[in-house]
Scaffold this active site. Structure first.
Site, short mmCIF file in Angstrom:
data_model
loop_
_atom_site.label_atom_id
_atom_site.label_comp_id
_atom_site.label_asym_id
_atom_site.label_seq_id
_atom_site.Cartn_x
_atom_site.Cartn_y
_atom_site.Cartn_z
N ARG A 1 42.40 38.08 38.24
CA ARG A 1 43.25 37.68 37.60
C ARG A 1 45.16 38.95 37.43
NH1 ARG A 1 41.95 35.68 31.86
NH2 ARG A 1 44.20 34.78 31.45
N CYS A 2 45.10 39.85 38.13
CA CYS A 2 45.45 40.13 38.17
C CYS A 2 46.67 40.29 39.07
CB CYS A 2 45.38 41.80 37.37
SG CYS A 2 46.51 43.07 37.70
N SER A 3 47.95 40.79 39.63
CA SER A 3 49.02 40.59 40.65
C SER A 3 48.72 41.79 41.63
CB SER A 3 50.24 40.01 40.56
OG SER A 3 51.01 40.31 39.33
N ARG B 4 45.86 41.75 42.72
CA ARG B 4 45.28 40.90 43.91
C ARG B 4 45.61 41.75 45.43
NH1 ARG B 4 46.27 37.39 39.96
NH2 ARG B 4 48.31 36.78 40.86
#
Length: 113
Positions: free
Chosen positions: A9-11, A14
């Site tokens: 969920r963390c950019s 990712r």
């Protein structure tokens, strides 16, 4: 083998994962919110990062602000807080052998792969 402590969920996490995928090297993904590291694993990560436990804490998380921010905590208590609330752990963390980095910015990962 290279490991990434990853939160999908963390950019930034990712982006770090994408760097590893593009490297062509084998790596293991540890979704640390699902598979929470224990205290000894966190201690090992902190040692590899060569930082204090407090430097691994995401201090803007509500649970930190609500439960820990204004307290004087020992390193062991900080680590216990991260085990109890893994979203407090900064991410992504990439480990390659005896080297580790926090992928903030994600390009920092390039130094150890």
């Amino acid at each position: 083998m290279i490991k990434i402590y990853h939160n999908p969920r963390c950019s930034k996490s990712r982006q770090g994962l994408e760097i590893l995928e593009n490297s062509g090297k084998e790596f293991e993904i540890i979704k640390y919110l699902d598979t929470v590291p224990n205290e000894s694993e966190l201690n090992a990560v902190i040692k590899l990062l060569n930082i204090s436990p407090l430097e691994l804490v995401r201090k803007n998380e509500a649970v930190w602000k609500d439960s820990y921010k204004d307290k004087t905590l020992t390193d062991s208590e900080i680590i216990a807080a991260m085990v109890a609330h893994p979203k407090l752990i900064e991410r992504p963390i990439v480990i390659n052998g005896k080297k580790a980095v926090i992928g903030r910015p994600p390009s920092a990962i390039l130094k150890i792969i």
